[in-house]
Each structure stands twice: as C-alpha cells, then as structure tokens.
Design an enzyme around this catalytic site. Sequence first.
Site, PDB file in Angstrom:
ATOM      1  N   LYS A   1      40.752  44.570  45.448  1.00 29.98           N
ATOM      2  CA  LYS A   1      41.352  43.394  44.729  1.00 29.98           C
ATOM      3  C   LYS A   1      42.296  42.830  45.394  1.00 29.98           C
ATOM      4  O   LYS A   1      42.630  41.456  45.649  1.00 29.98           O
ATOM      5  CB  LYS A   1      41.797  43.892  43.355  1.00 29.98           C
ATOM      6  CG  LYS A   1      40.503  44.228  42.327  1.00 29.98           C
ATOM      7  CD  LYS A   1      40.573  45.130  41.194  1.00 29.98           C
ATOM      8  CE  LYS A   1      39.464  45.438  40.634  1.00 29.98           C
ATOM      9  NZ  LYS A   1      39.549  46.178  39.710  1.00 29.98           N
TER      10      LYS A   1
ATOM     11  N   ASP B   1      39.601  50.737  45.188  1.00 31.82           N
ATOM     12  CA  ASP B   1      39.376  49.412  44.431  1.00 31.82           C
ATOM     13  C   ASP B   1      40.368  48.544  44.247  1.00 31.82           C
ATOM     14  O   ASP B   1      40.029  47.354  44.470  1.00 31.82           O
ATOM     15  CB  ASP B   1      38.708  50.101  43.048  1.00 31.82           C
ATOM     16  CG  ASP B   1      38.275  48.893  42.272  1.00 31.82           C
ATOM     17  OD1 ASP B   1      37.237  48.290  42.640  1.00 31.82           O
ATOM     18  OD2 ASP B   1      38.802  48.984  41.129  1.00 31.82           O
TER      19      ASP B   1
END
Length: 826
Positions: free
Chosen positions: A688, A684
């Site tokens: 980003k 995750d």
Amino acid sequence: MSEQPACVVHKFGGTSLADAACFRLVAKIVAARPEQRRLIVVSAMAGVTDQLVRAVHVAGKRDLGYRDIMATVGARHRQTIAELLSAEAANQLCDAVTRDLEIIEEVLHVTTVLRGYSRNGLELVSGYGEVWSAQILAALLRQEYGDIDWLDARDVLTVTRTDTGADVMWPESRARAEAWVAQRSGLPRTLVITGFVASTDEGLAATLGRNGSDFSASIFGTLFDAQEIHIWTDVDGVMSANPRLVTEAVTLPTLSYDEAIELAYFGAKVIHPATISTAVERNLPIFIRNTFRSDHPGTRIQQKSGATDQVKGLATIESVALINVEGIGMIGVRGIAERLFGALRDESVQVLMISQGSSGNSICFGVASAQADQARNAVERAFFAERLHGQIRRIDVTKGCSILAVVGEGMAGKPGVAAKFFSALGKAGVSLRAIAQGLSERNISVAVDAADTQRALRAAHAGFYLSKQTVSIGVVGVGSIGSTLLRQLSHRLRSLKQEFDIDLRVRALASSGRMLLSDHPIDLEQWRAELDARGEPTDLTRFAAHVYDDQLPHAVLIDCTASQEVSELYGTWLERGVHVITPNKRANTSSLEYYRRLRQANRTVGAHYLYETTVGAALPIIQTLRDLVQTGDEIVEIEGILSGTLSYLFNSFDGKRSFSSLVTQARELGYTEPDPRDDLSGTDVARKVVILAREIGMTVELADVALEGLVPKELTKGPVSEFLAELPKYDAHMEQLRREAEAKAEVLRFVGRVGRDGNASVALRRYPITHPFARIQLTDNIVLFRTTRYNENPLVVQGPGAGREVTAAGVFADLLRLASYLGASL
Ligand code: ADP
Ligand code: ASP
Ligand code: MG
C-alpha cells in the site's frame, strides 16, 4: 347492401414455411382472421429456391449432381405433404409434384446436353418452389376450413424481364386478373397465391428476382384492391439493424415508405424495395410481422415516419467495389457526371453510392463487386478521348468493400447525426474509404473494408441506439468481494438505468475454474446457478474478448481476485481500450515499468484504470491524494495505519493479554489471513505504501520500502501451527516495548510512511496517546496527509478499511466513477 369485407394480403416468407409445423402455424394465422378477405401470397419453403437455382447451375456444368439436389427437394415436399394432408389429398398433390419434377428433369437434362442454361430455363425451374408451397397451403386450408382455391401467378402476372428482376405490365396483368376472377364468378374469400413467379407476354416463365415474393404481395394487393399488406417472416418487424449481425437491434414500430425503401435498398433483406414502391402509389400500409410471435404488433410502414427519432436503422451491402475516376478533366466540366452515370446505366451497372471530392477532380462510386469489371470497361469506353489526352489520369478499382448506411427521415439538416456516426466508427478504429450523403438527406452512407463491416455496423448501432454509458462488464473472481459486488449491483441496476441512464451489463463471470459468458445481461439474482449450469472452463483470453463486445460502447473488467496472474493481463486489456477496476494490489506493486504502462493507457487509448480499493478499501484515500496533487498541493508526508489486522492487534494490546494470544484470537475471528504471518510480515502494508508513493510520482519499487515486519526471523518458515506455538516466546519482548511506550504516555502502532524525502518505510512506531493514531477503533484504517496546504493540522481520512461489504462498495463506486468519466451525470 352488405358491407364488403376488408381485403388483406398476407405474405408468408420461406422461413415461415420451413416444414409441416410451420404450415400449420400459418394456417392458424389465416384462420384467425375470418372477417377478412384473405389473399395469401407464399414463398417457396425455406432454402428451396436456392436449391433449384443450384441444380440449374450444376446441370449447366454437365454435373449429374443436380439429380441428388432434385431428389432432396422432391423428398422434402412429399414428406411435408404426407405429414399435413389426408391420404387422398396427399396422393393427388404428390402426383402433381411428380409431374412438375419430370418437367424439371427434362429441362435439366437438356441443360447438361447443351452445357449451359438459358434465362428461360433458370426462371422456369427456380419458380417451382412457390408453385408447390401454394398448393400445399391451399390443400391444408381446404382440408381444415372448406373450399379454398389457389392462383398460379404465372397465369395472371405479366412482366417484362429486366436485368435484376422484372417490370410489371399492369394493363395485361389487370386484364388477366379480371379474367381469372370472372371465370370463378368473383374473388374468393380466401385465396392462396404463388409469390415470386410470373410470365412474360409471350408466355415464358419469369420470376421477380430473388426475394421477390414480397413484391408479389404488393402487386396482388394492387390488382385485387387490398387495403393492407402483411408480410410475415421470422423476426418481429423491421429492426434497427439485421438482428443476425447486431444482437442489440430493436424492432421499429413505424417507418415511412421512404425510410423503408432506403433500408431495403441498403440491404435490409426483411423487405424487398419494389414491394414498397408499389404500395406507395395506393397508400397501402405494409406491416412486417413475426409468424412465430403473431401477437407482436410488428412494424407499420406508411406515409409518415411516425417517430421523431432522427435515425431509424442501419444496413449494409456487402461485396462492393469502389471505382475512383480521377483527373483534371473532371474539374468544372459540366456534364461529366451525367456522361459517367449514363454510360453505366447503358451497361446496366447499378450504382450503389456516389461520392464526389469537394475539389471536383475525382468521382468515386460503388457497385456490386460482380459488376466491377463491367463498370470499369464502361467508364474507359465513355472517356476514351479524355484518357488519351491525359485529362482523366486514373481509374482505380478497389474490390473487397462494403457499404454501411444510416437511414432516418429526421436526419435532414442535423449535423449531429453525422458527427455521432463518424465518431462511433472512429472509436471502433474503422477507416472510411468513401462517404456519401444521399440527396434526400434521408441517409448517410460510408464505404469500409469488408473485414470491418460487422464491427462498423455494431459500433454505429451502439452509437445511435444505446445509452452512452452502456458498459459491458466482466467480473473475474466471485469469492467474497466479487459475489458481494454482484449482490450490491443487482439492487441498484434498475434505478441507475432509470435515473441516470447508466446501463451496466454484467456479461461475464469467472472463478478460477469456471466462467460464464452471456450475450445478454446475466441475472444477478441467479448467477451462481447459471454459472453451475452453463459454466465452462475458465479461459481469460476468451473471457476478455467476450467482454470487449464491439456492439456495446464500453467494456470493463473487474478483477476481484488477489491473483498475480490476472494482474499481469491488465496491460493488454487496457491497451485494447477495456477499462480495468480492481481491489487487487498486485499490478500496482509490480515493476514500475508495468505500473507506468497501465497508467499510460488512459492517455493513449482512453482506458481508465481505477483502484481506489487497493488502499483502505472504500475509504477515499487514492482519490483524496489525487485531488491534492492535481490541485497543486505538495505532499510532505503520508503516514497511515493501512492494515485492518494490525490495527486491531495494537488497538487491543493493552497489557491485559499477551500479544501472541491476541494473534490467535484475531485469527479465530477471521481478522487475519489464514497464515497470520502474511499480515505480521508487513508486506501488505508495504504494497500500500508503494501504491501511495507512486501516486505522488515517486519511483519506488516494493524492494525499496524499508520494512521492519513483526515475524521473528526464526519463525518465517514452517507450518502455521508451529508458528503459533512458538510465538509466545516473543511475548516478553512485545510487552517490554508496550511498557516503554506506556511509560511515556504513548502507544504502539504499525505504520506505513512515505515522505518528500524519498523514503518509504513500514515499521512499528510509538505515538502519543493524543495522536489521531491512538484514537482509532477495531480494524480502522487511518491516513494522515501532511501537505503544504494542510501543514499545521494534517488532513485525516479514517474508518473501516477492510471487510467485504465496504470493499465491494468501493469497487462499485469506482464503476460509477467510470460511468461519470464516460459522460453520466450522477
Ligand atoms: P422471408 O423468408 O420471410 O422472406 P428473409 O430471410 O427474406 O425472410 O428476411 C428476414 C430476414 O431479414 C431476417 O431473418 C433477418 O435476418 C434479415 N434482416 C436483415 N436486415 C434486417 C432488419 N433491418 N430488420 C429485420 N430483419 C432483417
Ligand atoms: N423464394 C424466392 C427466393 O428465395 C422468393 C422469396 O422468397 O421472396 O428468392
Ligand atoms: Mg424475403
């Protein structure tokens, strides 16, 4: 001397007389006005004129099918009569109808024998609908309210036939009207009059042309000196556009006679143009009212326009052919236009619009498709010599067009109106075949391809009538973020509209299984119940097509899912001009090619793609980065704690508790994904990092990020319970790392980083306890921007970077950012 009661004509259209219940409603409206002298003009029951006309056409083809049509018509009238009247009155009226039907049968029979029909036959038969409905209404009123008479307009109204209808012979009609009244020793207080029908001077049956009952209303208003005319129909008044084509249409409170004529001429069927021209002479106000909402004030048509609005309404004429006459013979030759239009007039061709090229070597005009060949022949004959000598080179006919007209008194000399009109059409991708501004400057009309008619009408209507910031919204995903967003929106909708003219209309919602599509804004307090009650299986293609409604200036799809499948649709949506807002990271971290395609849509079709909440929820991270880059700063390095979960774990990892027990506790508190490995893997965070890297122009794929996750290799597979049970085995290693850091006055932080050097990485790192990363709390996110301008001391953005409220608010902020890109001044 007793005061004369006000004399008012009330005309009820076919839609107001569709069945027995409608007749009762009409009788009530009449009864509610006892103070007036009431002249009640009626149309045929809805659809009856069409059926009568069809019966004649069918008989003309020797088709005995006309009998079925007439049987249906007869049965419908008998049924209505039986429902409304006492047995005696009903029998009497049914006998009269039967006699009329026998006459019609004779005419139709002869029509089959002759294999064709005459105008006499057609006009005789097609007028019976009015004869019957007038008698039914008169009998009903008589039954309820006393002695009420009816007037058969064929006995009074005298006309000469024209190609499209009839011209009133006023002196003859007046004389007959007076005779009729004299015979009854005065004009009755309440009188029902047949609309549409008339007679010629020789006593032949005639009609006023389709939709002509409106015209009857103003004729009888004139003959009997009425003071007002009320046209009762099935809509609230004259609207800014045909409400069957534009659901956003609004009712116009007032119109000038000229505006009404122009709208009627350009196809607003709600009123017949001749009605108005007749009323103008006596300055009779005309009201258009709704039979089914009789408390609504409707539209008042009068001398003055009334409102200062520049544009009143839009209307369309379909089945139009454009004829273009081209050649040097047109240049500077005076009188060409007169000859051209004279020839057309002689052939009874009605010209709907005229547009002359500024160079003067072509004239283009529009006529009804049905008259196209006639028009072409007329032009060819009139300019025979010019064609022979080559001065007129071509006469082109293009069928399959429509005319769209904008009408409004205040348009004269206001160039902004034309600009708005054309820009709305341009934005909707409608191409214009011809443009004309009426001499009165009360209208601008354009010819478009028939297939574009409705889209053009809706886009132009939106351009004039809606706030520029009217946005059609579809929300995909109504889980925790989606539903929070809907709640936040519901609290702000009204003030956004009032204060900033931002009109946000949520018109579609979808969960993975069900979707709700609505033409009108969904009530955001009730959406869940509505989705349950009216939802249908989710189909995102239909969903997107619904949100992209050409009546509304803008459309946005908000993806609140984490779905790969949904993210793959953004490209198509954006390229269609639909804006996209999302907290879903999938699209921006799929292939670079797809990412570029999404960003490109803004340049090609002006669609905005907004995703502030993909990094750090509502924290201003993407926007800050964009501002830095766009103002010419150079990014040296971006470094950040980008996962709320991992932020929490290392903020809490102080040696008092083992790392594995913190993971278990965080999971119980709902701070982690159901499978904590989804957080601990660092994927995750890597996503980003990719989003940030791409924002500064780096060509990075997700696989390029050097990712050192926290899930031990041996534990990547298997059920969550097993993983949690095995994790304590690695506590010693984590504790050792922590101690080594502590010994150097440092802390452990799980950080993503991307630098000018082209490297992107995600790993567990050590930072001095004085570093900003060491001083954060709970699930805070923090990002450091080191740039050429912020080089000594980095720019820091810090705060809660997760949670439904802040994430939904971030999506909402993107929506407002979109509104401001669209012109709102927030
Ligand atoms: P009636 O049977 O009462 O004569 P019509 O069908 O002739 O009714 O006229 C009413 C219809 O006109 C409306 O139902 C509507 O569909 C259509 N219409 C077209 N343009 C407009 C407009 N600008 N405003 C209102 N109605 C319109
Ligand atoms: N009944 C006629 C028609 O349908 C006239 C009218 O309704 O105005 O055209
Ligand atoms: Mg009508």
